[in-house]
Structure formats: structure tokens, C-alpha cells
Write a protein that holds these residues in place. Sequence first.
Motif, PDB file in Angstrom:
ATOM      1  N   ILE A  61       0.854  -1.190   0.000  1.00  0.00           N
ATOM      2  CA  ILE A  61       0.000   0.000   0.000  1.00  0.00           C
ATOM      3  C   ILE A  61       0.888   1.237   0.000  1.00  0.00           C
ATOM      4  CG2 ILE A  61      -1.843   1.222   1.199  1.00  0.00           C
ATOM      5  CD1 ILE A  61      -2.625  -1.409   2.505  1.00  0.00           C
ATOM      6  N   PRO A  62       0.699   2.158  -0.936  1.00  0.00           N
ATOM      7  CA  PRO A  62       1.531   3.372  -0.965  1.00  0.00           C
ATOM      8  C   PRO A  62       1.288   4.249   0.255  1.00  0.00           C
ATOM      9  CG  PRO A  62      -0.261   3.523  -2.554  1.00  0.00           C
ATOM     10  CD  PRO A  62      -0.296   2.127  -2.026  1.00  0.00           C
ATOM     11  N   VAL A  63       2.211   5.173   0.486  1.00  0.00           N
ATOM     12  CA  VAL A  63       2.137   6.040   1.665  1.00  0.00           C
ATOM     13  C   VAL A  63       0.836   6.828   1.694  1.00  0.00           C
ATOM     14  CG1 VAL A  63       3.231   7.984   2.837  1.00  0.00           C
ATOM     15  CG2 VAL A  63       4.648   6.196   1.804  1.00  0.00           C
ATOM     16  N   ALA A  64       0.436   7.371   0.541  1.00  0.00           N
ATOM     17  CA  ALA A  64      -0.813   8.135   0.492  1.00  0.00           C
ATOM     18  C   ALA A  64      -2.010   7.254   0.833  1.00  0.00           C
ATOM     19  CB  ALA A  64      -0.994   8.757  -0.890  1.00  0.00           C
ATOM     20  N   GLY A  65      -1.976   6.015   0.357  1.00  0.00           N
ATOM     21  CA  GLY A  65      -3.077   5.090   0.672  1.00  0.00           C
ATOM     22  C   GLY A  65      -3.129   4.750   2.143  1.00  0.00           C
ATOM     23  N   ILE A  66      -1.968   4.596   2.781  1.00  0.00           N
ATOM     24  CA  ILE A  66      -1.933   4.310   4.212  1.00  0.00           C
ATOM     25  C   ILE A  66      -2.543   5.465   4.991  1.00  0.00           C
ATOM     26  CG2 ILE A  66      -0.385   4.011   6.188  1.00  0.00           C
ATOM     27  CD1 ILE A  66       1.497   2.439   4.378  1.00  0.00           C
ATOM     28  N   ALA A  67      -2.182   6.704   4.612  1.00  0.00           N
ATOM     29  CA  ALA A  67      -2.727   7.876   5.302  1.00  0.00           C
ATOM     30  C   ALA A  67      -4.245   7.935   5.172  1.00  0.00           C
ATOM     31  CB  ALA A  67      -2.090   9.148   4.735  1.00  0.00           C
ATOM     32  N   ARG A  68      -4.755   7.584   4.001  1.00  0.00           N
ATOM     33  CA  ARG A  68      -6.211   7.616   3.808  1.00  0.00           C
ATOM     34  C   ARG A  68      -6.902   6.511   4.584  1.00  0.00           C
ATOM     35  NH1 ARG A  68      -5.386   8.593  -2.642  1.00  0.00           N
ATOM     36  NH2 ARG A  68      -5.084  10.855  -2.557  1.00  0.00           N
ATOM     37  N   LEU A  69      -6.298   5.324   4.636  1.00  0.00           N
ATOM     38  CA  LEU A  69      -6.874   4.246   5.433  1.00  0.00           C
ATOM     39  C   LEU A  69      -6.893   4.607   6.915  1.00  0.00           C
ATOM     40  CD1 LEU A  69      -5.323   1.049   3.773  1.00  0.00           C
ATOM     41  CD2 LEU A  69      -7.727   1.696   3.789  1.00  0.00           C
ATOM     42  N   GLU A  70      -5.812   5.225   7.396  1.00  0.00           N
ATOM     43  CA  GLU A  70      -5.767   5.642   8.788  1.00  0.00           C
ATOM     44  C   GLU A  70      -6.839   6.687   9.074  1.00  0.00           C
ATOM     45  OE1 GLU A  70      -4.151   3.511  10.346  1.00  0.00           O
ATOM     46  OE2 GLU A  70      -2.201   4.292  10.921  1.00  0.00           O
ATOM     47  N   ALA A  71      -7.070   7.587   8.100  1.00  0.00           N
ATOM     48  CA  ALA A  71      -8.082   8.621   8.286  1.00  0.00           C
ATOM     49  C   ALA A  71      -9.483   8.033   8.390  1.00  0.00           C
ATOM     50  CB  ALA A  71      -8.021   9.623   7.138  1.00  0.00           C
ATOM     51  N   VAL A  72      -9.697   6.869   7.768  1.00  0.00           N
ATOM     52  CA  VAL A  72     -11.016   6.228   7.810  1.00  0.00           C
ATOM     53  C   VAL A  72     -11.407   5.857   9.237  1.00  0.00           C
ATOM     54  CG1 VAL A  72     -12.273   4.138   7.138  1.00  0.00           C
ATOM     55  CG2 VAL A  72     -10.971   5.398   5.442  1.00  0.00           C
ATOM     56  N   VAL A  73     -10.403   5.481  10.053  1.00  0.00           N
ATOM     57  CA  VAL A  73     -10.698   5.136  11.454  1.00  0.00           C
ATOM     58  C   VAL A  73     -10.208   6.234  12.401  1.00  0.00           C
ATOM     59  CG1 VAL A  73     -10.783   2.638  11.166  1.00  0.00           C
ATOM     60  CG2 VAL A  73      -8.581   3.750  11.479  1.00  0.00           C
ATOM     61  N   ASP A  74      -9.958   7.414  11.842  1.00  0.00           N
ATOM     62  CA  ASP A  74      -9.597   8.591  12.651  1.00  0.00           C
ATOM     63  C   ASP A  74      -8.321   8.395  13.449  1.00  0.00           C
ATOM     64  OD1 ASP A  74     -13.067   9.058  13.364  1.00  0.00           O
ATOM     65  OD2 ASP A  74     -11.868   9.958  11.778  1.00  0.00           O
ATOM     66  N   VAL A  75      -7.369   7.647  12.906  1.00  0.00           N
ATOM     67  CA  VAL A  75      -6.077   7.521  13.559  1.00  0.00           C
ATOM     68  C   VAL A  75      -5.274   8.781  13.255  1.00  0.00           C
ATOM     69  CG1 VAL A  75      -3.944   6.184  13.657  1.00  0.00           C
ATOM     70  CG2 VAL A  75      -6.131   5.026  13.405  1.00  0.00           C
ATOM     71  N   ASP A  76      -4.534   9.280  14.235  1.00  0.00           N
ATOM     72  CA  ASP A  76      -3.730  10.475  14.031  1.00  0.00           C
ATOM     73  C   ASP A  76      -2.718  10.239  12.919  1.00  0.00           C
ATOM     74  OD1 ASP A  76      -5.030  11.775  16.032  1.00  0.00           O
ATOM     75  OD2 ASP A  76      -3.583  11.200  17.588  1.00  0.00           O
ATOM     76  N   VAL A  77      -2.705  11.111  11.953  1.00  0.00           N
ATOM     77  CA  VAL A  77      -1.769  10.998  10.840  1.00  0.00           C
ATOM     78  C   VAL A  77      -0.952  12.271  10.730  1.00  0.00           C
ATOM     79  CG1 VAL A  77      -3.215   9.404   9.552  1.00  0.00           C
ATOM     80  CG2 VAL A  77      -3.533  11.843   9.243  1.00  0.00           C
TER      81      VAL A  77
END
Length: 422
Positions: free
Chosen positions: A170-186
Motif C-alpha cells: 500500500i503506498p504512503v498516500a493510501g496508508i494515510a487515507r486508510l488511517e483517516a477512515v478510522v480517525d487515527v492520528d496521521v
Amino acid sequence: MDRSVELDELVEHWTLLDDERVLLSGKSGAGLLGFALLLNFYTRDGRFPRGRGELPEPVVRSVADQVKVPASELGLYDWFGRTGERHRAQIRAYLGLRECSVEDADKLTSWLAAAVCEVERDHARVREHLLSHCRAERIEPPTPGRVDRIVRSALHQAETALTCRVAARIPVAGIARLEAVVDVDVDPDGANDVPAEVDAGEDVLGLVKSVPGNVSLESMLTEIRKLRMVRAIGLPAGLFDDVAPKVLAGWRARAAVESPSHLRTHPLELRLALLAALLHSREREITDTLVDLLISTVHRINARADRRVTQELVNAFKKVTGKENILFSIAEAALAAPDEAVREVVFPAVSGGEQTLRELVHEYKTKGPVYRRTVQTTLKASYTNHYRRGLIELLEVLEFRSNNTGRCWTPWNWWPGTPMPG
């Protein structure tokens, strides 16, 4: 073990063979009977009994008769002392087996994790594979408790390896978006951590998990929005190519029932794999739903137009009877006075006169191509006024493919209500 033993089973599994009797030399009494029972039990079940309770009375009596030792002597046998250990060692040597050492257990765990657990997640089935592999490797199966520990460890190792492999793709941008889905601090400087399709503070995960409503323009627009949200995450193609379907389905089901707060407690790799599996599966499911909505909507538009036109025409519709007689009367009157005016010759020849002829023409029009043209006009009006926005967006998000090289078509040259190109 079932306490009732059939004679056929006694003969097949509890009869000492000639080469086995050689091992009995030098033994007597309880030791002789216990050794014979250990040997027969292992050749039957692939393991040693855990005590006297696993040996039915008919079996003990049958073996006791063969070795000429009273069955009551078995009560004196030292199952887990030095005598029992020595006897088990002799049987292992005879059968070419060895005890499962710590090194063997580690190798079995690694083999299970790599060869079995990446495609099979059911504990019972993994256990069957382990016991089968032990037989193939001439290793005495470990105790049930140890077997369970090996299976659990292998399942955990396999899941860790799989999730790490998936997360690494998963690319870095995709990881950030996945984390945002569960409101993890990015990282606030991260690349596009929130997709443009997502409103601030919106429960993306809840919306993606939701089921579609009834067929309507609103449900169509909602499903289109879901699909765009999922695609905006930017999961790479081939992310799960080497993941078994049942493993992927298990991850999807797990992520579907876990709340965002629960997902946040998982290690990063596992969290990413679960979310990616859910979104990957939902993308396919939502696409299937949209195709169904497209078909259902077109059918609904067509059916509604049919009903509307029928309702408009039914009151004006009056079936005219005796059409052949009317045609004969008109022909006879016209031939009798071919030079006279229609109103003076034809109308009087028909019962009901001019009104009957008007009804006859109207009946033809409501049954023929004029009716279908009216339905088509009403259908297009319904599409233009209400469904146009939804259908255009729907056709934009769906990708149409065909293996027909002889014809090429796009959704834009297909009109609702007409047969879809093959």
C-alpha cells in the motif's frame, strides 16, 4: 473411545502379528500386557493411550488372552513411570518414530505457517494437516495441548506474515487515507490523507458498511458516492492476488463487525490489511449493487411509462366488435356507388355511422406502433426529468467491457427502454 467393540474390530486392530510378538520377549505379567496394549493402540490410533480409561474391557480381555496374562494384571502396569517410558521408546524405535522435540515443534510451526495457514484459517483443519505431517515425518504426535499451541502459533505467524506483505504494497498516500477512515492520528503534512469525496467528520466506515436501500434515485446516488469514496482511497491493483479467498473473506467479515475504536487497537499492519480487505470487497459488492440498480431502474422507468400511458388510454379505449361485417358493408356500399361521397354512401352503411369508424381507428392506434411510440415518449420524459442525473453518474462510475470485437458500443449510445447491445 466407544466401550462397545465389534469382533471384526478386535480381529483387525487388536490382534498381535508374528513380527510384533518378537518384541514381547523378556516381558511378563502386567508389563507384557501393558506393552502389547500400547503397541496395538499406537498402530491403530497413531498415538499412545493417555491411561487405562481409553482401553475398553473387551479389548483388554482380547489382548490378555493372546499374551496369556490375566486381564486383572493391567491394574499393576506403570503407565507413566520408567516402565511405561521404556516401553514407549521401544515401540517408537520399532515403528521408526521419534518424540516431538522442541526443535521439531518449531519446524512444524514454521511449516504450518508457510504451507497451510496462509490458505486455511480453520483451527480444526490446520490440526488435521499437522497430524498428517507428523505421520509423514515419522514424528510422534505431541499431546493435545501442545498440538493446540503449535496450531495457534502457526496461525498467528501466518497472519502476521500475510498482513505485513499486504501492508507493504500500500503506498504512503493510501496508508494515510486508510488511517483517516478510522480517525487515527496521521501526519498533517501527509499526502491527501482525506479523499476529496469525504466530508469533514463524516463516518466513512459506517457509510461503506451500510446496505443499499430500495430501488430509487436516492439509493442510486448513495451507492455511487460509496463507490467513489472507496476508489478514492487508492488501493493498488493486485493487492490481494496471493491471498486465499477464504482468508480475504475472513478479514472482510472481521473488519465489518469491528468498530473504529476496536480497529485502532490492532497493530498497524493488521489494521491496514483488515481495512483494505473490507474496502476491496465492498468495492466489488457496491459495483454489483449498482449494476442491479441500473437494470432495476431501467425496468422501473419502462414499467411506469407503460402504466401511465395505459391509464391515459384505457378510458378512451372502446373495443369495436364485428369488424369483418363492418368491412364487408363498407366494401359493398363503395362498389355500389363508387362515384358518390363517402359521407353519403359509406357512413350510412355502418351501424353507428361516423362514430363507429372513429372508434375503429382509435382501437387500431392504441394497439399498434402509435401506442409504443407514446410509451417511449413518456419513458424519455421520465428519464429526462427525474432519473437523468442518477443514471449519468451511474454510467460514469461503471466500466463496461466486452469481448465482442465485431461491435463497439458505449453507454452513451444506449437509450433506456431499448435492448442493451449484446
